[in-house]
Scaffold this motif. Structure first.
Motif, PDB file in Angstrom:
ATOM      1  N   LEU A   1       6.157  16.404   3.480  1.00 22.41           N
ATOM      2  CA  LEU A   1       5.068  16.987   4.257  1.00 22.41           C
ATOM      3  C   LEU A   1       4.663  16.072   5.411  1.00 22.41           C
ATOM      4  O   LEU A   1       4.363  16.548   6.519  1.00 22.41           O
ATOM      5  N   LEU A   2       4.670  14.766   5.149  1.00 16.69           N
ATOM      6  CA  LEU A   2       4.357  13.805   6.208  1.00 16.69           C
ATOM      7  C   LEU A   2       5.379  13.906   7.343  1.00 16.69           C
ATOM      8  O   LEU A   2       5.019  13.961   8.526  1.00 16.69           O
ATOM      9  N   GLY A   3       6.658  13.936   6.983  1.00 10.83           N
ATOM     10  CA  GLY A   3       7.705  14.052   7.992  1.00 10.83           C
ATOM     11  C   GLY A   3       7.613  15.357   8.770  1.00 10.83           C
ATOM     12  O   GLY A   3       7.807  15.385   9.994  1.00 10.83           O
ATOM     13  N   LEU A   4       7.287  16.443   8.074  1.00  7.10           N
ATOM     14  CA  LEU A   4       7.135  17.738   8.733  1.00  7.10           C
ATOM     15  C   LEU A   4       5.982  17.713   9.716  1.00  7.10           C
ATOM     16  O   LEU A   4       6.106  18.198  10.859  1.00  7.10           O
ATOM     17  N   ALA A   5       4.854  17.130   9.316  1.00  2.00           N
ATOM     18  CA  ALA A   5       3.686  17.061  10.197  1.00  2.00           C
ATOM     19  C   ALA A   5       3.998  16.226  11.437  1.00  2.00           C
ATOM     20  O   ALA A   5       3.677  16.630  12.569  1.00  2.00           O
ATOM     21  N   LEU A   6       4.630  15.085  11.235  1.00  2.00           N
ATOM     22  CA  LEU A   6       4.973  14.227  12.376  1.00  2.00           C
ATOM     23  C   LEU A   6       5.915  14.954  13.336  1.00  2.00           C
ATOM     24  O   LEU A   6       5.744  14.897  14.559  1.00  2.00           O
ATOM     25  N   GLY A   7       6.914  15.632  12.779  1.00  2.44           N
ATOM     26  CA  GLY A   7       7.875  16.345  13.612  1.00  2.44           C
ATOM     27  C   GLY A   7       7.235  17.450  14.438  1.00  2.44           C
ATOM     28  O   GLY A   7       7.529  17.613  15.620  1.00  2.44           O
ATOM     29  N   LEU A   8       6.325  18.195  13.810  1.00  2.63           N
ATOM     30  CA  LEU A   8       5.668  19.288  14.516  1.00  2.63           C
ATOM     31  C   LEU A   8       4.704  18.773  15.589  1.00  2.63           C
ATOM     32  O   LEU A   8       4.609  19.346  16.682  1.00  2.63           O
ATOM     33  N   TYR A   9       4.003  17.674  15.290  1.00  2.00           N
ATOM     34  CA  TYR A   9       3.095  17.117  16.286  1.00  2.00           C
ATOM     35  C   TYR A   9       3.864  16.578  17.492  1.00  2.00           C
ATOM     36  O   TYR A   9       3.448  16.748  18.638  1.00  2.00           O
ATOM     37  N   VAL A  10       4.985  15.911  17.245  1.00  2.00           N
ATOM     38  CA  VAL A  10       5.763  15.324  18.330  1.00  2.00           C
ATOM     39  C   VAL A  10       6.443  16.403  19.173  1.00  2.00           C
ATOM     40  O   VAL A  10       6.471  16.339  20.401  1.00  2.00           O
ATOM     41  N   SER A  11       6.993  17.425  18.525  1.00  2.00           N
ATOM     42  CA  SER A  11       7.733  18.461  19.254  1.00  2.00           C
ATOM     43  C   SER A  11       6.846  19.314  20.133  1.00  2.00           C
ATOM     44  O   SER A  11       7.284  19.823  21.163  1.00  2.00           O
ATOM     45  N   GLU A  12       5.590  19.487  19.722  1.00  2.00           N
ATOM     46  CA  GLU A  12       4.626  20.312  20.454  1.00  2.00           C
ATOM     47  C   GLU A  12       5.106  21.753  20.644  1.00  2.00           C
ATOM     48  O   GLU A  12       4.719  22.440  21.596  1.00  2.00           O
ATOM     49  N   LYS A  13       5.964  22.233  19.743  1.00  2.00           N
ATOM     50  CA  LYS A  13       6.420  23.619  19.814  1.00  2.00           C
ATOM     51  C   LYS A  13       5.335  24.584  19.362  1.00  2.00           C
ATOM     52  O   LYS A  13       5.346  25.759  19.735  1.00  2.00           O
ATOM     53  N   LEU A  14       4.420  24.093  18.554  1.00  2.00           N
ATOM     54  CA  LEU A  14       3.282  24.891  18.102  1.00  2.00           C
ATOM     55  C   LEU A  14       1.995  24.194  18.518  1.00  2.00           C
ATOM     56  O   LEU A  14       1.954  22.959  18.607  1.00  2.00           O
ATOM     57  N   PRO A  15       0.933  24.942  18.767  1.00  2.00           N
ATOM     58  CA  PRO A  15      -0.343  24.308  19.101  1.00  2.00           C
ATOM     59  C   PRO A  15      -0.814  23.377  17.984  1.00  2.00           C
ATOM     60  O   PRO A  15      -0.526  23.604  16.801  1.00  2.00           O
ATOM     61  N   VAL A  16      -1.530  22.333  18.381  1.00  2.00           N
ATOM     62  CA  VAL A  16      -2.028  21.352  17.412  1.00  2.00           C
ATOM     63  C   VAL A  16      -2.876  22.032  16.345  1.00  2.00           C
ATOM     64  O   VAL A  16      -2.792  21.702  15.153  1.00  2.00           O
ATOM     65  N   GLU A  17      -3.705  22.985  16.766  1.00  2.00           N
ATOM     66  CA  GLU A  17      -4.580  23.656  15.810  1.00  2.00           C
ATOM     67  C   GLU A  17      -3.772  24.408  14.754  1.00  2.00           C
ATOM     68  O   GLU A  17      -4.104  24.373  13.556  1.00  2.00           O
ATOM     69  N   VAL A  18      -2.696  25.066  15.187  1.00  2.00           N
ATOM     70  CA  VAL A  18      -1.855  25.824  14.249  1.00  2.00           C
ATOM     71  C   VAL A  18      -1.170  24.889  13.264  1.00  2.00           C
ATOM     72  O   VAL A  18      -1.116  25.153  12.055  1.00  2.00           O
ATOM     73  N   VAL A  19      -0.641  23.784  13.778  1.00  2.00           N
ATOM     74  CA  VAL A  19       0.033  22.813  12.900  1.00  2.00           C
ATOM     75  C   VAL A  19      -0.948  22.255  11.876  1.00  2.00           C
ATOM     76  O   VAL A  19      -0.631  22.165  10.676  1.00  2.00           O
ATOM     77  N   SER A  20      -2.138  21.873  12.328  1.00  2.00           N
ATOM     78  CA  SER A  20      -3.117  21.254  11.426  1.00  2.00           C
ATOM     79  C   SER A  20      -3.554  22.208  10.327  1.00  2.00           C
ATOM     80  O   SER A  20      -3.539  21.861   9.132  1.00  2.00           O
ATOM     81  N   ILE A  21      -3.938  23.422  10.702  1.00  2.00           N
ATOM     82  CA  ILE A  21      -4.385  24.391   9.692  1.00  2.00           C
ATOM     83  C   ILE A  21      -3.223  24.798   8.790  1.00  2.00           C
ATOM     84  O   ILE A  21      -3.383  24.946   7.569  1.00  2.00           O
ATOM     85  N   GLY A  22      -2.042  24.969   9.383  1.00  2.00           N
ATOM     86  CA  GLY A  22      -0.875  25.327   8.583  1.00  2.00           C
ATOM     87  C   GLY A  22      -0.527  24.272   7.562  1.00  2.00           C
ATOM     88  O   GLY A  22      -0.226  24.584   6.396  1.00  2.00           O
ATOM     89  N   MET A  23      -0.555  22.991   7.969  1.00  2.00           N
ATOM     90  CA  MET A  23      -0.237  21.909   7.043  1.00  2.00           C
ATOM     91  C   MET A  23      -1.275  21.825   5.921  1.00  2.00           C
ATOM     92  O   MET A  23      -0.923  21.562   4.758  1.00  2.00           O
TER      93      MET A  23
END
Length: 621
Positions: free
Chosen positions: A19-41
């Motif tokens: 989960l940590l690796g997934l969160a880092l990857g999504l934050y770095v890629s910026e393919k999804l908005p930060v809000e979506v990544v945070s709530i989704g995680m």
């Protein structure tokens, strides 16, 4: 210590690391908005640890939804939100403008002015959020660059970097610092005091300041000396008119070198006295009651005058919070509706207003005032009431939010998207400054915890009308809140599952027996690299449990690793995405991504070396 014998990781540890690796990857890629990544995680974590619970000694799940969502009630996060509100109050009242203007008007050599301005930025950033400090000093540094014949590219990046360096030195200098202290408390340890990081922070920041001032400008693009002047004057020039009232600040004022002290950054094109024109230059001309002034200035210059001298630019002579004095259309259902804002509106080609004068628009009936007119083809001269509007003219309007919202539905006026901004409440500047200084003093001297002082200051500023509730809510960045809440939940999972200790053990095993000093320095370098691709807040919260785990393995004070996390997380110099002030100066400085790497990477490495020396000298490791 032998790190070879590392206990096998449980499935929950691997789940947490995934989960940590997934969160880092999504934050770095910026393919999804930060809000979506945070709530989704957060949603994924609550589901995952419901299906695969982490039981304590009593057999109860440690990672319930309540435990994972507790970060949103974390004192540090609430403190960060309160400090954002306080910073917004300082910005909206112009309290920071006075500091910036005071520096900008000193009569010193250009190099001394730049040095002093950057030093003031560093000191201010130790106690105020970096972003408003950078915003307030942007025009000051641009003006200094223009006077010194420098391109703005030589001063914009130093402005951002010095603000970041200043934020390293006290507990409230950056939201990162508060979040690390909170992560310590979550680990069952005492939090940091106001000045715990100051000795090491001052050492590292001083080394960085010398580099930023004397070395980094040589690594930045030279550009052209005229660039700063272009940026300085990039705002539209609106023409307006005003009447000198009896007893006003302008009555009796005498021009000096053709300008009037009460109208800084405003050009007076014409004075009409008793129906007769008085043309520039206005050497020794004294303003009299009843004089009509035809003036021109940028939006900021006109709004500053409207705020400092109520009623001068045809604005009703009422206090900002005196809603009874507002016209009926200005009275909203709540206090925020009465807030007066500035907005730009364009006359479209099909507008029936083409050919109208300002008086014929009838905007005053709705509580909206035309502060100025901008026409790209030429500079308009003459009374604004006599000017016939043309397609393409841009009007600078002032009025309450609800009236501005009604204008958005008007087909004959096109409100420029994103141009709305509140009129500064300069009469609240001293009040805001007093509340802020009281907050700093109470927390710095240990009278009140910073959480209580910050929340109290934010509450007082709203209660006394310095900010409306609407402004206070808008000052809170939802991206920061959600991302930090998600990061705190990940930190809780790393601690409860043992993932933090697992990573700490493997890191120590990878570097070998390098001793406490070597482990601390290596950890600093790892965090410094991570903060340039992640948010500094996320980096701080995620790495604090790992640092605490390493400290416990080595038998060191965890607070040393916490301070190392703070300083390293603030080393976001090598990329523009590392910190928001880097993005703020990217446009004015005309920088590319590579410019940050070229000038910022050496700074990051230099601060790493400074920390290594400081760990020996200051901490005696």
């Amino acid at each position: 210590m032998d790190y070879a014998n590392i206990a096998a990781a449980t499935p929950q540890v691997w789940l947490t690391l995934a989960l940590l690796g997934l969160a880092l990857g999504l934050y770095v890629s910026e393919k999804l908005p930060v809000e979506v990544v945070s709530i989704g995680m957060l949603s994924v974590m609550m589901l995952a640890f419901h299906l695969f619970p982490v039981a304590d000694a009593a057999g109860k799940n440690q990672l319930t939804p309540g435990a994972l969502l507790a970060g949103f009630g974390n004192p540090a996060l609430l403190t960060v939100m309160a400090l954002l509100v306080v910073a917004e109050a300082l910005s909206r009242t112009g309290a920071l403008d006075k500091l910036a203007d005071g520096v900008g008007h000193l009569r010193l050599p250009n190099w001394a002015m730049l040095l002093l301005a950057l030093a003031v930025v560093g000191v201010a950033s130790a106690f105020i959020n970096d972003t408003p400090v950078v915003v307030m000093f942007l025009p000051v540094l641009q003006a200094m660059a223009q006077r010194g014949g420098l391109a703005s590219s030589r001063v914009m990046m130093p402005l951002s970097f010095v603000a970041i360096l200043g934020g390293m030195t006290t507990l409230i200098g950056s939201s990162t610092n508060l979040l690390v202290s909170s992560a310590l408390i979550a680990q069952g340890l005492p939090g940091l005091d106001f000045f715990d990081q100051t000795p090491m922070g001052l050492l590292v920041a001083a080394v960085g300041f010398v580099y930023v001032v004397f070395v980094m400008p040589r690594l930045l693009p030279k550009g052209t000396a005229g660039l700063a002047g272009h940026l300085l004057g990039q705002g539209k020039q609106f023409v307006s008119q005003c009447t000198v009232g009896a007893g006003s600040a302008l009555e009796g004022e005498t021009a000096a070198a053709g300008t009037f002290r009460s109208l800084p950054d405003i050009t007076v094109h014409l004075i009409v006295r008793d129906g007769r024109p008085v043309y520039p230059p206005y050497d020794d001309v004294q303003l009299l009651a009843g004089d009509e002034l035809m003036v021109a200035g940028t939006r900021k210059a006109l709004s500053d005058v409207a705020a400092r001298l109520p009623g001068l630019l045809s604005v009703p002579d009422a206090k900002e919070d005196d809603f009874d004095a507002e016209p009926p259309a200005a009275r909203g259902r709540d206090a925020s509706a009465g807030e007066r804002v500035l907005v730009e509106a364009m006359i479209p080609p099909t507008s029936r207003f083409a050919g109208f004068s300002v008086d014929q628009l009838g905007l005053q009936r709705h509580g909206v005032t035309v502060l100025g007119i901008e026409r790209r083809a030429r500079m308009i001269r003459g009374p604004t009431t006599e000017i016939r509007l043309q397609a393409g003219d841009v009007l600078l309007l002032m009025g309450p939010w609800d009236a501005i919202d009604q204008l958005r539905a008007e087909r004959d006026l096109v409100v420029v998207s994103g141009s709305a901004g509140s009129l500064p409440k300069v009469h609240h500047a001293r009040r805001a400054a007093f509340v802020f200084l009281s907050m700093v003093a109470l927390s710095a001297f240990g009278v009140l915890p910073i959480a209580i002082a910050a929340l109290g200051a934010a509450t007082i500023l709203v209660a006394v009308g310095t900010l409306t509730p609407r402004q206070a809510i808008r000052a809170i960045d939802t991206k920061v809140v959600l991302m930090v809440g998600n990061a705190l939940a990940l930190g809780e999972a790393m601690d409860a599952t043992g993932a933090a200790s697992f990573l700490a053990n493997h890191m120590l095993a990878a570097v070998g027996d390098i001793g406490p000093w070597g482990a601390l320095v290596a950890f600093f370098g790892l965090v410094a690299v991570a903060t340039n691709v992640l948010s500094n807040n996320a980096t701080a919260v995620l790495f604090t449990p790992i640092g605490v785990g390493i400290a416990r393995q080595l038998g060191l004070d965890p607070h040393l690793f916490a301070i190392a996390t703070i300083l390293a997380s603030n080393c976001s110099f090598a990329t523009p995405i590392g910190y928001q002030t880097n993005l703020l100066v990217m446009g004015p400085g005309h920088y590319r991504f590579a410019h940050y790497t070229k000038a910022g990477l050496p700074l990051m490495l230099l601060l790493w070396a400074a920390f290594a020396v400081g760990a020996k000298v200051v901490w005696g490791l």
